[in-house]
Design a protein around this motif. Structure first.
Motif, PDB file in Angstrom:
ATOM      1  N   GLY A   1      17.173  17.883  58.214  1.00  0.00           N
ATOM      2  CA  GLY A   1      17.386  17.592  56.569  1.00  0.00           C
ATOM      3  C   GLY A   1      17.694  18.826  55.826  1.00  0.00           C
ATOM      4  O   GLY A   1      18.478  18.832  54.898  1.00  0.00           O
ATOM      5  N   ALA A   2      17.086  19.911  56.339  1.00  0.00           N
ATOM      6  CA  ALA A   2      17.529  21.283  55.439  1.00  0.00           C
ATOM      7  C   ALA A   2      18.857  21.527  55.517  1.00  0.00           C
ATOM      8  O   ALA A   2      19.357  22.112  54.508  1.00  0.00           O
TER       9      ALA A   2
ATOM     10  N   GLN B   1      15.984  20.248  43.745  1.00  0.00           N
ATOM     11  CA  GLN B   1      16.735  21.181  43.130  1.00  0.00           C
ATOM     12  C   GLN B   1      16.971  22.681  43.558  1.00  0.00           C
ATOM     13  O   GLN B   1      15.943  23.246  44.297  1.00  0.00           O
ATOM     14  N   ARG B   2      18.312  23.162  43.417  1.00  0.00           N
ATOM     15  CA  ARG B   2      18.419  24.707  44.184  1.00  0.00           C
ATOM     16  C   ARG B   2      17.766  25.622  42.887  1.00  0.00           C
ATOM     17  O   ARG B   2      17.870  25.507  41.798  1.00  0.00           O
ATOM     18  N   PRO B   3      16.865  26.488  43.794  1.00  0.00           N
ATOM     19  CA  PRO B   3      16.234  27.481  42.911  1.00  0.00           C
ATOM     20  C   PRO B   3      17.211  28.448  42.288  1.00  0.00           C
ATOM     21  O   PRO B   3      18.242  28.641  42.806  1.00  0.00           O
ATOM     22  N   ASP B   4      16.919  28.677  41.031  1.00  0.00           N
ATOM     23  CA  ASP B   4      17.621  29.624  40.043  1.00  0.00           C
ATOM     24  C   ASP B   4      17.723  31.280  41.159  1.00  0.00           C
ATOM     25  O   ASP B   4      16.842  31.523  41.746  1.00  0.00           O
ATOM     26  N   GLY B   5      18.673  31.760  40.775  1.00  0.00           N
ATOM     27  CA  GLY B   5      18.745  33.059  41.507  1.00  0.00           C
ATOM     28  C   GLY B   5      19.111  33.076  42.926  1.00  0.00           C
ATOM     29  O   GLY B   5      18.571  34.205  43.802  1.00  0.00           O
ATOM     30  N   THR B   6      19.635  31.968  43.432  1.00  0.00           N
ATOM     31  CA  THR B   6      19.870  32.065  44.813  1.00  0.00           C
ATOM     32  C   THR B   6      21.418  31.941  45.093  1.00  0.00           C
ATOM     33  O   THR B   6      21.999  31.678  46.245  1.00  0.00           O
TER      34      THR B   6
ATOM     35  N   ASP C   1      21.731  30.020  56.161  1.00  0.00           N
ATOM     36  CA  ASP C   1      20.091  30.222  56.835  1.00  0.00           C
ATOM     37  C   ASP C   1      19.068  30.891  55.826  1.00  0.00           C
ATOM     38  O   ASP C   1      17.986  30.140  55.887  1.00  0.00           O
ATOM     39  N   GLU C   2      19.655  31.700  54.908  1.00  0.00           N
ATOM     40  CA  GLU C   2      18.519  31.923  53.822  1.00  0.00           C
ATOM     41  C   GLU C   2      18.094  30.910  52.908  1.00  0.00           C
ATOM     42  O   GLU C   2      17.060  30.641  52.551  1.00  0.00           O
TER      43      GLU C   2
ATOM     44  N   ALA D   1      15.807  28.081  54.507  1.00  0.00           N
ATOM     45  CA  ALA D   1      14.266  28.689  54.662  1.00  0.00           C
ATOM     46  C   ALA D   1      13.797  28.411  53.342  1.00  0.00           C
ATOM     47  O   ALA D   1      12.365  28.194  53.338  1.00  0.00           O
ATOM     48  N   LEU D   2      14.514  27.970  52.376  1.00  0.00           N
ATOM     49  CA  LEU D   2      13.731  27.548  50.978  1.00  0.00           C
ATOM     50  C   LEU D   2      13.640  26.133  50.849  1.00  0.00           C
ATOM     51  O   LEU D   2      12.997  25.661  50.173  1.00  0.00           O
ATOM     52  N   VAL D   3      14.328  25.525  51.932  1.00  0.00           N
ATOM     53  CA  VAL D   3      14.135  23.634  52.009  1.00  0.00           C
ATOM     54  C   VAL D   3      13.122  23.318  52.816  1.00  0.00           C
ATOM     55  O   VAL D   3      13.146  23.254  54.009  1.00  0.00           O
TER      56      VAL D   3
END
Lengths: 204, 224
Positions: free
Chosen positions: A55-56, A172-177, A183-184, A187-189
């Motif tokens: 899913g990520a 939502q995609r985090p700010d500052g990404t 791959d990075e 890891a947030l998802v």
């Protein structure tokens, strides 16, 4: 109703759960109805191969590829099948996108429906009475238990999975990404961010 | 007319406890219970609606005291006895007799393809689509199965008699109320229907919140 009486056949088995499962497996194996090697294969599939990293990968592509995102929102089943994610408990997929206005969250109040090809086997809390009972009535209190507080201007839309349609939340995609690698970003998802009980990029 | 599984909105349950992504299975028998259920399903004697109904037909006492996979095992044992795949004597400890229907046994080499094939629930239907996105609808006030008294249905009690609006059309899908009782697919239009929280709860948390349910056309009536 065949079993609306007191003598359910399951009560003939040992009551200790571990022993009950082993007894049932032994009976079925000796009858030639179950192959223990097939059970090992099923377990290995869901323990190691099919899980929330699938899913990520979908979420990160939606974040980074506008044409993919558009196609995903229009026909998620076809789009994720094109990435190899199809099968049991993922035959009819719908992606729902979090925005500043709407936060999506998924539950199955009647049982435990969940998009297996994209997220694997659901966590214990998703299948718990507490989540099934509370998520539809007090989603914000449930979210608080996960450390999530939404702005007053954000509405919560809870999806109760009552049919064979399975929902994937696109957090939502985090700010500052900007500039992070795939791959990075993956890891947030977190798994919970794709169920809607967490925000991407934050744990707990 | 409710059953123990229909718990959406219920009061009195405690905290929801988050957990990490791994381990997927907390004990061996959880994994074994899941795998046994899938392997027995592959024998083709029942469908997913039948197996859900078997779990829902556990006594309310058992449903409440059993952990998740204990419900699965109890439902599976009841189904095996119901379909004659395993006798009550065998469940009671008598020596198992070789089955005559073992040609359908799921072998390890077929697991990947069986899991990957899945079981789509959409079917052609002669029933015309009655609603379009945006239409106002009301769910049936009585949410019981209309074909079988006490039978399986997917309209939760908390959403019975509620006014909502059609959000999307999913196509025509197998009707669980029929399929769970081996009465045929009876496919009909399926919709995602959105309900304002204030329509469902006496004390909604927030005026903008909604709950969306997937509901079959025969669960719905047009709202004026």
């Amino acid at each position: 109703m065949p079993h609306d009486h007191s003598d359910h056949p399951h009560s003939l088995l040992p009551s200790d759960p571990d022993l009950r499962v082993r007894t049932l497996e032994t009976i079925l194996t000796r009858k030639g109805l179950v192959d223990p090697a097939a059970l090992d294969e099923i377990i290995d599939t869901y323990a190691h191969r099919i899980g929330p990293r699938n899913g990520a990968r979908v979420v990160v592509r939606a974040w980074t590829d506008p044409a993919f995102r558009k196609a995903l929102m229009e026909d998620a089943t076809t789009v994720v099948a094109g990435m190899g994610y199809y099968g049991r408990q993922g035959e009819h997929m719908v992606a729902v996108e979090n925005t500043d206005e709407v936060h999506n969250m998924v539950v199955c109040t009647l049982c435990s429906c969940y998009p297996w090809p994209l997220l694997g086997i659901p966590p214990g809390w998703y299948k718990s009475d507490a989540y099934r009972a509370r998520a539809v009535r007090e989603p914000r209190k449930v979210l608080a238990g996960f450390g999530v507080t939404l702005p007053a201007g954000t509405a919560v839309r809870v999806w109760d999975s009552t049919a064979e349609v399975r929902y994937l939340v696109i957090p939502q995609r985090p700010d500052g990404t900007d500039g992070l690698s795939e791959d990075e970003l993956m890891a947030l998802v977190t798994r919970d961010s794709m169920i809607g009980t967490a925000l991407a990029g934050r744990t707990g | 007319m409710s059953r123990a599984h229909d718990m959406g909105g219920r009061f009195g349950d405690g905290a929801v406890t988050p957990e990490p992504e791994t381990p997927v299975f907390h004990t061996d028998w959880h994994a074994r219970a899941l795998a046994l259920t899938l392997a027995c399903g592959a024998l083709g004697k029942w469908n997913i609606d039948v197996s859900r109904h078997a779990r829902e037909s556990l006594s309310p006492t058992d449903y409440a005291r059993f952990s998740y996979y204990e419900k699965w095992m109890a439902g599976l044992a009841d189904l095996l006895a119901d379909t004659g795949l395993v006798s009550r004597e065998e469940l009671s400890g008598q020596a198992p007799v070789q089955s005559g229907t073992n040609d359908r046994m799921l072998t390890a080499d077929r697991v990947a393809s069986v899991l990957a094939t899945g079981g789509p629930a959409d079917r052609p239907s002669d029933i015309a689509q009655q609603f379009a996105p945006g239409d106002a609808v009301i769910t049936r006030r009585l949410n019981g199965n209309r074909l079988v008294n006490g039978g399986h249905t997917r309209l939760p009690g908390y959403a019975a008699g509620a006014r909502g609006r059609i959000l999307r059309f999913h196509g025509t899908h197998i009707l669980p109320d029929s399929s769970a009782h081996h009465l045929g697919d009876a496919a009909e239009p399926l919709y995602a229907v959105a309900f304002p929280a204030a329509e469902l709860w006496t004390h909604p948390e927030h005026p903008g919140d909604e709950v969306v349910l997937d509901l079959w056309q025969s669960y719905l009536e047009p709202a004026a």
